[in-house]
Design a protein around this motif. Sequence first.
Motif, short mmCIF file in Angstrom:
data_model
loop_
_atom_site.label_atom_id
_atom_site.label_comp_id
_atom_site.label_asym_id
_atom_site.label_seq_id
_atom_site.Cartn_x
_atom_site.Cartn_y
_atom_site.Cartn_z
N HIS A 117 0.82 -1.22 0.00
CA HIS A 117 0.00 0.00 0.00
C HIS A 117 0.85 1.27 0.00
N GLY A 118 1.92 1.28 0.77
CA GLY A 118 2.79 2.46 0.80
C GLY A 118 3.47 2.71 -0.53
N LEU A 119 3.92 1.62 -1.15
CA LEU A 119 4.56 1.74 -2.46
C LEU A 119 3.59 2.29 -3.51
N LEU A 120 2.37 1.77 -3.51
CA LEU A 120 1.37 2.27 -4.47
C LEU A 120 1.03 3.73 -4.22
N LEU A 121 0.87 4.10 -2.95
CA LEU A 121 0.58 5.50 -2.65
C LEU A 121 1.71 6.41 -3.10
N PHE A 122 2.95 5.98 -2.86
CA PHE A 122 4.09 6.78 -3.29
C PHE A 122 4.11 6.95 -4.81
N PHE A 127 4.51 10.06 -9.01
CA PHE A 127 4.65 9.99 -10.46
C PHE A 127 3.35 10.30 -11.22
N ALA A 128 2.22 9.82 -10.74
CA ALA A 128 0.96 10.01 -11.47
C ALA A 128 0.37 11.40 -11.22
N ILE A 129 0.35 11.82 -9.96
CA ILE A 129 -0.27 13.11 -9.62
C ILE A 129 0.78 14.19 -9.45
N GLY A 130 1.84 13.87 -8.75
CA GLY A 130 2.88 14.85 -8.43
C GLY A 130 2.64 15.44 -7.06
N PHE A 131 3.72 15.62 -6.33
CA PHE A 131 3.59 16.13 -4.96
C PHE A 131 3.01 17.54 -4.92
N GLU A 132 3.43 18.37 -5.85
CA GLU A 132 2.94 19.76 -5.86
C GLU A 132 1.44 19.82 -6.11
N ALA A 133 0.97 19.03 -7.06
CA ALA A 133 -0.47 19.01 -7.34
C ALA A 133 -1.24 18.43 -6.15
N ALA A 134 -0.67 17.42 -5.51
CA ALA A 134 -1.34 16.79 -4.37
C ALA A 134 -1.45 17.73 -3.18
N PHE A 137 -4.74 19.51 -3.01
CA PHE A 137 -5.95 18.72 -2.80
C PHE A 137 -6.66 19.15 -1.52
N THR A 138 -7.98 19.14 -1.58
CA THR A 138 -8.76 19.29 -0.35
C THR A 138 -8.72 17.94 0.37
N PRO A 139 -9.04 17.90 1.65
CA PRO A 139 -9.07 16.61 2.33
C PRO A 139 -10.01 15.62 1.65
N LEU A 140 -11.16 16.11 1.19
CA LEU A 140 -12.12 15.22 0.52
C LEU A 140 -11.53 14.64 -0.76
N LEU A 141 -10.89 15.46 -1.56
CA LEU A 141 -10.28 14.97 -2.80
C LEU A 141 -9.14 14.00 -2.51
N HIS A 142 -8.35 14.31 -1.49
CA HIS A 142 -7.26 13.40 -1.10
C HIS A 142 -7.80 12.01 -0.78
N TRP A 143 -8.82 11.96 0.05
CA TRP A 143 -9.36 10.65 0.44
C TRP A 143 -10.11 9.98 -0.71
N PHE A 144 -10.69 10.75 -1.58
CA PHE A 144 -11.32 10.18 -2.77
C PHE A 144 -10.28 9.45 -3.62
#
Length: 195
Positions: A117-122, A127-134, A137-144
């Motif tokens: 799970h940690g590897l997939l989240l990383f 790589f897919a979203i990017g740290f800056e874009a993340a 995120f609002t808390p709701l979007l993050h958990w979505f």
Amino acid sequence: RVGRPYVVVAVVTLLLVVLKIKNIYPWLSFFGGIFAAFAVRSEQICVALRSPIASVVTGLLMAFMVFRFPSTNGAVQLLVLSAFFTVVAAGNSFFGFFTLRASRLLGEMAYGIYLLHGLLLFVLFRFAIGFEAAKAFTPLLHWFVVVGLIPVLIALCLFCYQKIERPALQNTSAMTLWLRKKFSVFSREKIHPVG
């Protein structure tokens, strides 16, 4: 059975570790496991903990903990988690929920879920979203996004379990025999010579 000296050494070591660490609650959880290991040796305790009353009380305690406390760090939370663990270790199925085929399969895949799970989240956030874009995120979007990753995680873990872990577990005895033949050091006859 584990000998008493080993238990004493483990408890003393754990106490020494706990005395040196600032956040002791993760370490104290080992005492809950030690308690459960001793409690389930008693058939009377196991019978009591498998009862529907134990399921209801423990379920209510877990619900109380989840809705009352922001984290699992604390004496009350540790007691509730230890009680829940002891009830499960005693064989309580929580009204058959833990004996469902899906529950058993998730249980068998649990280590893979833990590892991946940690590897997939990383990978997702790096790589897919990017740290800056993340960060935006609002808390709701993050958990979505995190919840949306669950089916991918479960599918990957199921594949790994069926193609890697289960075949390896099924061949443990054969591998042990092969190792004992290959390396006589592992042979019981070499360890305990006769005569």
